[in-house]
Design a protein around this motif. Structure first.
Motif, PDB file in Angstrom:
ATOM      1  N   THR B 337       0.913  -1.255  -0.038  1.00 21.12           N
ATOM      2  CA  THR B 337       0.016   0.019   0.029  1.00 21.12           C
ATOM      3  C   THR B 337       0.809   1.289  -0.173  1.00 21.12           C
ATOM      4  N   GLU B 338       0.346   2.145  -0.349  1.00 23.57           N
ATOM      5  CA  GLU B 338       1.010   3.471  -0.410  1.00 23.57           C
ATOM      6  C   GLU B 338       1.301   4.033   0.853  1.00 23.57           C
ATOM      7  N   GLY B 339       2.447   4.751   1.273  1.00 26.25           N
ATOM      8  CA  GLY B 339       2.970   4.874   2.574  1.00 26.25           C
ATOM      9  C   GLY B 339       3.623   3.803   3.254  1.00 26.25           C
ATOM     10  N   GLN B 340       3.392   2.552   2.802  1.00 31.08           N
ATOM     11  CA  GLN B 340       4.331   1.621   3.495  1.00 31.08           C
ATOM     12  C   GLN B 340       5.552   1.544   3.567  1.00 31.08           C
ATOM     13  N   LYS B 341       6.375   1.316   4.753  1.00 28.28           N
ATOM     14  CA  LYS B 341       7.659   1.197   4.908  1.00 28.28           C
ATOM     15  C   LYS B 341       8.181  -0.176   4.441  1.00 28.28           C
ATOM     16  N   VAL B 342       9.135  -0.283   3.558  1.00 35.50           N
ATOM     17  CA  VAL B 342       9.861  -1.372   3.028  1.00 35.50           C
ATOM     18  C   VAL B 342      11.130  -1.234   2.778  1.00 35.50           C
ATOM     19  N   LYS B 343      11.645  -2.479   2.599  1.00 30.76           N
ATOM     20  CA  LYS B 343      13.262  -2.653   2.559  1.00 30.76           C
ATOM     21  C   LYS B 343      13.488  -3.011   1.047  1.00 30.76           C
ATOM     22  N   VAL B 344      14.560  -2.362   0.431  1.00 31.86           N
ATOM     23  CA  VAL B 344      14.790  -2.766  -0.971  1.00 31.86           C
ATOM     24  C   VAL B 344      16.190  -3.590  -1.074  1.00 31.86           C
ATOM     25  N   TRP B 345      15.948  -4.661  -1.830  1.00 30.90           N
ATOM     26  CA  TRP B 345      17.114  -5.263  -2.195  1.00 30.90           C
ATOM     27  C   TRP B 345      17.627  -5.301  -3.668  1.00 30.90           C
ATOM     28  N   ILE B 346      18.802  -4.998  -3.971  1.00 29.91           N
ATOM     29  CA  ILE B 346      19.136  -5.142  -5.489  1.00 29.91           C
ATOM     30  C   ILE B 346      19.994  -6.102  -5.503  1.00 29.91           C
ATOM     31  N   ASN B 347      19.745  -6.994  -6.672  1.00 34.28           N
ATOM     32  CA  ASN B 347      20.593  -8.246  -6.980  1.00 34.28           C
ATOM     33  C   ASN B 347      21.804  -7.507  -7.764  1.00 34.28           C
ATOM     34  N   PRO B 348      22.784  -7.778  -6.694  1.00 29.53           N
ATOM     35  CA  PRO B 348      24.388  -7.392  -7.140  1.00 29.53           C
ATOM     36  C   PRO B 348      25.005  -8.090  -8.317  1.00 29.53           C
ATOM     37  N   LEU B 349      24.447  -8.967  -8.762  1.00 26.49           N
ATOM     38  CA  LEU B 349      24.873  -9.661 -10.053  1.00 26.49           C
ATOM     39  C   LEU B 349      24.520  -8.590 -11.260  1.00 26.49           C
ATOM     40  N   ARG B 350      23.107  -8.101 -10.946  1.00 23.90           N
ATOM     41  CA  ARG B 350      22.680  -7.237 -12.032  1.00 23.90           C
ATOM     42  C   ARG B 350      22.796  -5.704 -11.969  1.00 23.90           C
ATOM     43  N   LEU B 351      23.941  -5.434 -11.096  1.00 26.60           N
ATOM     44  CA  LEU B 351      24.037  -3.999 -11.072  1.00 26.60           C
ATOM     45  C   LEU B 351      24.846  -3.634 -11.960  1.00 26.60           C
ATOM     46  N   HIS B 352      24.636  -2.395 -12.555  1.00 30.80           N
ATOM     47  CA  HIS B 352      25.306  -1.453 -13.724  1.00 30.80           C
ATOM     48  C   HIS B 352      26.061  -0.506 -12.897  1.00 30.80           C
ATOM     49  N   ILE B 353      27.502  -0.415 -13.303  1.00 26.44           N
ATOM     50  CA  ILE B 353      27.957   0.941 -12.556  1.00 26.44           C
ATOM     51  C   ILE B 353      28.491   1.801 -13.743  1.00 26.44           C
ATOM     52  N   PHE B 354      27.986   3.054 -13.740  1.00 25.66           N
ATOM     53  CA  PHE B 354      28.322   4.029 -14.774  1.00 25.66           C
ATOM     54  C   PHE B 354      29.199   4.963 -14.089  1.00 25.66           C
ATOM     55  N   GLU B 355      30.114   5.581 -15.003  1.00 19.28           N
ATOM     56  CA  GLU B 355      31.002   6.832 -14.650  1.00 19.28           C
ATOM     57  C   GLU B 355      30.124   7.879 -14.524  1.00 19.28           C
ATOM     58  N   LYS B 356      29.965   8.628 -13.559  1.00 16.85           N
ATOM     59  CA  LYS B 356      29.019  10.044 -13.408  1.00 16.85           C
ATOM     60  C   LYS B 356      29.338  10.969 -14.154  1.00 16.85           C
ATOM     61  N   LYS B 357      30.725  11.362 -14.645  1.00 19.72           N
ATOM     62  CA  LYS B 357      30.928  12.459 -15.648  1.00 19.72           C
ATOM     63  C   LYS B 357      30.619  12.284 -16.918  1.00 19.72           C
ATOM     64  N   ASN B 358      30.602  10.977 -17.557  1.00 12.46           N
ATOM     65  CA  ASN B 358      30.297  10.779 -19.024  1.00 12.46           C
ATOM     66  C   ASN B 358      29.094   9.845 -19.075  1.00 12.46           C
ATOM     67  N   GLY B 359      28.698   9.095 -18.121  1.00  8.25           N
ATOM     68  CA  GLY B 359      27.853   8.208 -18.221  1.00  8.25           C
ATOM     69  C   GLY B 359      28.170   6.471 -18.961  1.00  8.25           C
TER      70      GLY B 359
END
Lengths: 285, 369
Positions: B337-359
């Motif tokens: 429901t809207e307003g509910q407090k939850v915790k988020v887990w991100i699959n580390p295998l599927r993380l993409h890391i981009f350089e901030k200055k040029n993407g």
């Protein structure tokens, strides 16, 4: 409610006036053409003794023995000017439409010869034609085109060309270039693309422009009067019935009637194209 | 797959005045392939297509079709056909005459023309419409006629410039399937230009993503989706779009942490990859797709559900984590429901890391066991 009826009444009155205004001279002309010599100056719409004398005078002036005999020496049968005018107008129309189409195509697709030059061509139509009479007479004398119907046809083609270009350019502008490109990609040559795709689509525009030019050439009097002598076109011939000796009003009315029949017949034959032509831009929305 | 080259572009550049529409583009398309050019409007994809077709001449570079240099060849001699976005059908001809057009200008005998027209009409299910005037057809049927007109001349290459953009959504999907079927059946090489990433992903064997006149990534739809070369592609391809969190990578107690301005997020419990190690201390943007994250009872970072959207058979949860908002997919049967407090887990295998200055993409997946 009352307002609506009132509005309708007003519209009807306005339309009626417009109709009377346009139709009356035509009615008068028809009536006059069937009147006898003595009746020409009487103000009645219905001829008392309807006669075909005026028409006989028109088509075979030599056969007349009546009152008209004094004039026959100067007049030729109207069929000859009629044929001349047909040749002149048709030639002028064909030339103006052909050259006009390709000029319009260049202007529309390649912006050639540039919008300024294209606009400049309209200038010839903005000045009174009398301005051009002297130079044209000199040209025509030099070129030995005086009293030559082909000379007149060329002149009319040249002066009406700018209309053909502007009317046709509007039509070509409305044709998406993709149609031509598709034709090219399917193996057509640029000319095939023009003849099989562009021309069939602008045909109504050609008809409209053509009729317009035909009518302008058909009714042109000033240059025809100045540039012809014996080989007169119809417009000049119609004016000839008012002579120094006297005015043949009835014969002139008959001539005017004959002269207006050809454009009417042409208009009737091509009316289907005319409607498409006039509504071209609207249909595509 | 047969890897014979159908088209090759070599350093092709096209300028219109000061605008560089196509900037040093090179790629090849193989025979029998359905290749898409994907990009936002004005990225040069249509110009690229027109250069291949011969309707536009490149200022620099060469174009090869089946190994022959066609750069100087006019469009009609290339045996390449193009289906336009609109104005596909000649309005003054009926469907039969439309399809017959390409054969007629080649002056094929009548019987042969008739046979070919009917074959193609059958393939595209246009047999019932052959007598209809071009202008009377609906848009989707018009596009079918346009495709038929192209197929009947048996081009080496069929180019399609957003042919389905103006067709309404319901029909579009059917047309896509049909197009794919025809492509498979005839084995025609097709280049398909679209700004619709979903269309490109669905249709293509391979695709190229274009931006500002340049190709920024070429690959199979899976490669583009799973491993976007930069943040632009990551945002452009996939719906709902990829989530991004900005911060600095740090190591704390042997754990890999993304430190943002207001919170820390543990990306991985251990650092095994040396590639990650090199990035420590750099300003990065991490990206993850909504389907690569989950809402859990115990997770690394807390957030509040701001909005629950139901899209087809799933829910999209918009979760606010401090200043950042991320989208996470959830099963439709879940009860958030809207307003509910939850915790988020991100699959580390599927993380993409981009350089901030040029993407630019730095790394995909931080390893964690």
């Amino acid at each position: 409610m009352i307002r609506k009826i009132l509005a309708k009444v007003v519209i009807c009155i306005v339309l009626a006036v417009a109709v009377v205004w346009t139709i009356t001279p035509v009615m008068w002309m028809i009536s006059l053409s069937f009147k006898t010599y003595g009746e020409w100056r009487t103000p009645s719409l219905i001829p008392h003794n309807p006669t075909l004398d005026n028409y006989i005078m028109l088509f075979s002036p030599q056969s007349i023995t009546t009152i008209f005999i004094a004039y026959t020496a100067v007049l030729e049968p109207i069929t000859r000017p009629l044929i001349r005018s047909l040749i002149i107008s048709a030639t002028a129309t064909v030339i103006a439409i052909i050259i006009g189409f390709f000029t319009a195509y260049g202007a529309s697709r390649y912006n050639s010869p540039g919008s300024f030059t294209l606009f400049f061509t309209l200038l010839t139509r903005m000045l009174p034609p009398a301005v051009f009479v002297t130079p044209i007479v000199i040209y025509f004398t030099t070129l030995a085109l005086i009293d030559n119907i082909i000379g007149l046809a060329l002149l009319y083609a040249a002066t009406t060309l700018t209309y053909a270009v502007w009317i046709l350019k509007g039509f070509i502008d409305a044709i998406p270039i993709e149609w031509e490109e598709a034709a090219l990609l399917e193996g057509a040559s640029p000319l095939q693309a023009i003849f099989k795709v562009v021309i069939p689509i602008v045909r109504p525009g050609m008809v409209v422009a053509g009729l317009f030019i035909f009518l302008m050439s058909w009714t042109e009097l000033l240059f025809a009067l100045v540039l012809t002598n014996l080989n007169v076109p119809l417009s000049v011939q119609v004016s000839k019935y008012v002579t120094a000796v006297g005015a043949l009003w009835g014969v002139q009315a008959a001539a005017a009637l004959v002269s207006s029949i050809i454009p009417l017949v042409i208009g009737y034959l091509i009316q289907r194209h005319l409607i498409t032509g006039f509504t071209f831009g609207l249909v595509r929305g | 797959m047969n890897r014979q080259e159908a088209v090759k572009l070599e350093n092709v550049t096209k300028r219109f005045g000061n605008v560089v529409a196509v900037n040093n583009v090179s790629f090849e398309v193989y025979k029998g392939e359905l290749f898409s050019l994907l990009g936002p409007s004005g990225c040069g994809k249509t110009t690229t297509l027109r250069i291949i077709s011969g309707l536009e001449r490149p200022d620099e570079g060469r174009v090869y079709i089946e190994g022959t240099d066609v750069t100087e060849l006019p469009a009609r001699e290339r045996r390449v056909c193009l289906v336009f976005q609109e104005y596909a059908v000649f309005p003054h001809m009926n469907v039969y005459e439309n399809i017959e057009f390409g054969l007629k200008v080649k002056m094929l005998p009548r019987a042969e023309r008739d046979k070919k027209v009917k074959e193609v009409a059958e393939l595209l299910e246009l047999v019932d419409y052959l007598n209809y005037k071009g202008g009377r057809l609906g848009l989707s049927d018009q596009q079918k006629v346009a495709i038929a007109r192209c197929l009947v001349v048996e081009p080496k290459l069929l180019l399609l410039d957003e042919p389905l953009t103006l067709v309404d959504a319901r029909v579009r999907e059917r047309m896509r399937r049909e197009l794919k079927r025809i492509q498979r059946e005839l084995g025609t090489t097709m280049i398909y230009v679209t700004h619709d990433q979903l269309e490109a992903l669905m249709l293509s064997d391979r695709m190229a993503v274009m931006r500002n006149g340049k190709i920024i990534q070429i690959g199979t739809p899976e490669e583009i989706y799973d491993n976007p070369a930069d943040m632009f592609i990551a945002t452009f391809v996939g719906s709902p779009a990829m989530n991004f969190l900005e911060g600095v990578l740090e190591v704390e107690e042997g754990m890999l942490i993304l430190k943002t301005s207001s919170y820390k997020y543990v990306l991985s419990k251990s650092i095994e990859s040396s590639a990650v190690q090199n990035l420590i201390g750099t300003e990065v943007v991490i990206g993850f797709r909504p389907e690569d994250a989950e809402v859990r009872h115990s997770g690394e970072v807390e957030g509040v559900i701001k909005l629950v959207e139901i899209v087809e058979d799933r829910k999209i949860l918009h979760i606010k984590i401090n200043e950042d908002e991320v989208k996470v997919l959830a099963d439709i049967f879940t009860s958030f429901t809207e307003g509910q407090k939850v915790k988020v887990w991100i699959n580390p295998l599927r993380l993409h890391i981009f350089e901030k200055k040029n993407g630019k993409k730095l790394l995909k997946g931080v390893v964690s066991r």
